[in-house]
Design an enzyme around this catalytic site. Structure first.
Site, short mmCIF file in Angstrom:
data_model
loop_
_atom_site.label_atom_id
_atom_site.label_comp_id
_atom_site.label_asym_id
_atom_site.label_seq_id
_atom_site.Cartn_x
_atom_site.Cartn_y
_atom_site.Cartn_z
N GLU A 114 0.84 -1.34 0.07
CA GLU A 114 0.26 -0.02 -0.03
C GLU A 114 0.86 1.30 -0.14
O GLU A 114 0.57 2.27 0.70
CB GLU A 114 -0.94 0.04 1.28
CG GLU A 114 -2.03 -1.19 1.28
CD GLU A 114 -2.87 -1.12 2.19
OE1 GLU A 114 -2.70 -0.92 3.47
OE2 GLU A 114 -4.09 -1.47 2.12
N ASP A 117 -8.27 -9.14 3.58
CA ASP A 117 -8.22 -7.91 4.65
C ASP A 117 -9.14 -7.87 5.78
O ASP A 117 -9.98 -6.83 5.86
CB ASP A 117 -7.96 -6.63 3.93
CG ASP A 117 -7.74 -5.55 4.72
OD1 ASP A 117 -7.32 -5.80 5.75
OD2 ASP A 117 -7.87 -4.28 4.42
N GLU A 174 -12.67 -2.84 11.91
CA GLU A 174 -12.49 -2.07 10.64
C GLU A 174 -13.82 -2.25 9.79
O GLU A 174 -14.54 -1.51 9.05
CB GLU A 174 -11.14 -2.28 10.00
CG GLU A 174 -11.13 -1.81 8.55
CD GLU A 174 -9.99 -1.64 7.96
OE1 GLU A 174 -9.12 -2.04 8.45
OE2 GLU A 174 -9.72 -1.20 6.64
N HIS A 225 -15.60 -7.92 1.12
CA HIS A 225 -15.16 -6.39 0.26
C HIS A 225 -16.14 -5.54 -0.18
O HIS A 225 -15.88 -5.04 -1.31
CB HIS A 225 -13.80 -6.54 -0.17
CG HIS A 225 -12.94 -5.22 0.21
ND1 HIS A 225 -13.37 -4.02 0.41
CD2 HIS A 225 -11.82 -5.57 0.53
CE1 HIS A 225 -12.29 -3.43 0.87
NE2 HIS A 225 -11.35 -4.02 0.76
C1 GCU Z 1 -6.17 -2.31 5.85
C2 GCU Z 1 -6.57 -1.06 6.29
C3 GCU Z 1 -5.47 0.01 6.51
C4 GCU Z 1 -4.27 -0.73 6.83
C5 GCU Z 1 -3.95 -1.88 6.26
C6 GCU Z 1 -2.74 -2.77 6.85
O1 GCU Z 1 -5.94 -2.14 4.30
O2 GCU Z 1 -7.68 -0.53 5.73
O3 GCU Z 1 -5.84 1.20 7.02
O4 GCU Z 1 -2.89 0.27 7.03
O5 GCU Z 1 -4.90 -2.68 6.26
O6 GCU Z 1 -3.04 -3.84 7.63
O7 GCU Z 1 -1.61 -2.54 6.60
#
Ligand code: GCU
Length: 681
Positions: free
Chosen positions: A289, A363, A391, A519
């Protein structure tokens, strides 16, 4: 009004005088043989807790008294304890474990807490408190309890500006601005709560890390927190931003094979251990990410992790390297990417590296099949990463007990070494004979007066700790403890509340993502329904990427005719999932694209089954409201109302999920929503 600040550590006077008198006979005084900060904590907790419960002062003596009472100490260090513990028992006690027993010897009655180290004494003390809180019998007590997992840690996704990523309980409890001088009493209460359930480590910074934490003034703040946690047996860890040598060190690269980079990290680690001699190590999110990582320099995860591991090794520190990696540019099914990247690296990591794997391959969805990495990297210790903050499960407002979900994951069989190769055995290290083992829970803690925002979130924190200690404990028995410690001893009320905790996860799955859907939350915030919304960065991650609805049917074909993610699991595991007519409905649409009119084992078509599930889920929330109302006489008004108000929101939103998702999917199925579906009573 009672706001829930005390969590499960409530030591109000036991109502029945007879019961109080009984305990006064056995645990009316305490002697801890030994002197250390952790032993002092154990003594103070026992004395404070029991004094409250028994309604009279339970003194901490400075020498062993005649007459009944608690004696505690370390085998091999305390002659008194040595005299009470048999060799056979002593041999069974492991690091951090303890013996807790009631014994009569030479006409003397004692409750004995014996361990091989001071943490064991602390955990044994909290166990004893729990027994009294839940009003369990002490006579004939004889148990040895050892933790099955070594590193039992919380992960705080807390930023240095006190916002909390995916936090729904206010702001971060770490007040960096006022540290290191000002020590909020919450830090101590946080440590107590964690110690009481056996948590022995905490990562205080977000996985999306800020390199600023490595600046000397910040490290002093971290050291101040470590000093508060130490007497409770809790070690501190930090997240390491891979590019920190550039951002904090002024270097031109963060290439893990560069000598200057290696030196920067070794120096930084030395500086940290100077301040925090028992520092635990680093948690790293790399090349995921948008986070920096070794791949920026054409190095792999092992090269990145090993560089940090080498820096930490001289001090006994570890690296927890996360396997949550996927790339938007990659055309491969997201569910497959971590396995593809990590399995080839098995055996290439240093001894002090653990790979931290989320429970499922996407996730933290309301329900996922297990991550295919479990069992697939036998040469590497794998840590479990559970999310305690919700979440994707209604965040701060919905009552969803997570223990059942954790249990489902931990008890899933990977089959990698034959039947019984459960995920629990992978992560406790027993399946592949690893010394090092660990589990992480993404914390749901914040500045909310009751810590977790939703009062029932306390149950998830509690359950996480208990399962981290022993992943074989049944969720039901955890509920029983928690409810009695938190709310009431009334048998009827206890059973109602336990039932809410036991069924609410399945309920949430039903009204959000039944039958293996996943999701379909609104993108970004991940709160309400959004199967129709597309803000995906990739052309084929359109709104239908995860549910793949079309005129023919619904679901993600992950069998050989589709992405073949199924092939990443052991063949015996695949067998259970390969056939859309045999697979558990829990995972049907995770692995299969099923025609709308396909008849399932229930006798309903997919469409009708989907409609039924959404309706059952929403109706179950209404039923849960009634259950909660039925226990009102047994709960203090302050906490009763908190929960009742949240249930109102949940009821409204369960219907929102139901109606929004069904209307949307109906635009593909073009079928009628049956008229006879379950409605709230
Ligand atoms: C999810 C989450 C993010 C977090 C990521 C992670 O995607 O939405 O906020 O940073 O997990 O676990 O690194």
């Amino acid at each position: 009004a009672d706001d829930g600040y005390r969590l499960w550590l409530r030591f109000d006077e036991i109502a029945s005088e007879e019961v109080r008198n009984d305990y006064r006979q056995s645990v009316g005084q305490i002697f801890i043989d030994g002197d250390s900060p952790i032993l002092a904590t154990a003594g103070k907790e026992l004395s404070d807790g029991l004094s409250g419960l028994l309604g009279q002062s339970v003194p901490l003596l400075d020498r062993a008294a005649d007459g009944p009472g608690i004696i505690a100490g370390i085998i091999g260090q305390s002659d008194l304890i040595n005299g009470w513990v048999t060799t056979a028992d002593a041999e069974k006690i492991q690091e951090e474990g303890y013996l807790l027993m009631q014994k009569e010897q030479n006409g003397q009655q004692r409750i004995v807490i014996a361990a091989k180290d001071e943490r064991g004494v602390l955990y044994g003390s909290f166990h004893l408190l729990r027994l009294v809180q839940t009003q369990s019998a002490l006579s004939g007590l004889h148990l040895i309890d050892n933790p099955k997992i070594k590193m039992r840690v919380l992960n705080h996704w807390d930023n240095l500006d006190r916002t909390v990523e995916r936090g729904y309980a206010g702001f971060s409890i770490w007040d960096w601005h006022q540290l290191p001088e000002f020590l909020d009493v919450r830090y101590t209460d946080y440590a107590r709560a964690n110690a009481s359930i056996g948590i022995n480590g905490t990562v205080v910074t977000n996985v999306n890390a800020n390199a600023l934490i490595f600046r000397p003034d910040y490290l002093e703040k971290v050291a101040a927190l470590a000093d508060v946690f130490r007497p409770y047996g809790i070690r501190i860890y930090l997240t390491a931003r891979f590019s920190a040598p550039i951002e904090q060190g002024g270097l031109e690269t963060a290439d893990p094979l560069d000598a200057g980079v290696q030196k920067w990290w070794s120096d930084k680690v030395a500086e940290i251990y100077e301040l925090i001699p028992d520092f635990g190590g680093f948690l790293v999110k790399a090349n995921s990410e948008g986070q920096p990582g070794p791949q920026n320099y054409n190095r792999n995860h092992a090269e990145g992790a090993n560089m940090l591991a080498d820096a930490l090794e001289p001090y006994g520190g570890v690296v927890m390297w996360r396997a949550f990696v996927y790339s938007n540019e990659e055309p491969e099914d997201r569910a497959k990417q971590a396995y593809n990247e990590f399995v080839p690296l098995d055996g290439k990591f240093r001894k002090n590296v653990l790979i931290q794997v989320k429970n499922g391959p996407i996730d933290f969805q309301p329900r996922e099949p297990i991550h295919p990495l479990f069992g697939a990297m036998p040469q590497t210790p794998l840590m479990m990463e559970f999310q305690i903050t919700k979440e994707y499960l209604g965040q701060g407002t919905h009552l969803v007990g997570l223990a059942k979900m954790y249990e489902e994951v931990l008890q899933t069989d990977t089959y990698v070494k034959g039947k019984g190769s459960t995920v629990a055995k992978v992560i406790d290290g027993s399946l592949d004979g690893h010394e090092l083992s660990g589990i992480a829970g993404v914390a749901n803690i914040g500045t909310a007066r009751n810590w977790t925002g939703n009062l029932f979130g306390q149950a998830d924190w509690y359950a996480y700790g208990r399962l981290a200690w022993d992943p074989e404990i049944a969720a039901e028995s955890i509920f029983e403890e928690w409810t009695k410690m938190t709310f009431t001893h009334d048998p009827e009320a206890v059973s109602v509340i336990n039932n809410m905790l036991a069924t609410s996860h399945e309920t949430c799955v039903r009204y959000m993502t039944p039958l293996g859907l996943h999701h379909i939350m609104g993108p970004g915030h991940h709160y309400g329904p959004g199967p129709w919304v597309s803000r995906m960065p990739r052309a084929d991650w359109t709104s239908v990427y995860y549910h793949k609805a079309d005129e023919k049917g619904l679901g993600f074909d992950r069998t050989a005719s589709g992405s073949d993610a199924l092939s990443q699991y052991h063949p015996d595991f695949q067998k259970e999932l390969r056939d859309m007519d045999k697979i558990s409905h829990k995972f049907l649409l995770w692995f299969h694209h099923v025609p709308w009119d396909h008849v399932l084992s229930t006798g309903n078509t997919l469409w009708v089954e989907l409609c039924r599930e959404y309706h059952r889920g929403a109706a179950a929330v209404t039923a849960m409201k009634e259950q909660w109302n039925s226990v009102s006489d047994h709960i203090d008004p302050g906490r009763f109302r908190q929960v009742a108000m949240h249930l109102d929101i949940q009821e409204k939103e369960a219907k929102w999920w139901r109606d929004a998702c069904l209307r949307y999917f109906q635009s593909f199925s073009k079928m009628e929503i049956p008229a006879d579906l379950e409605q709230p009573e």
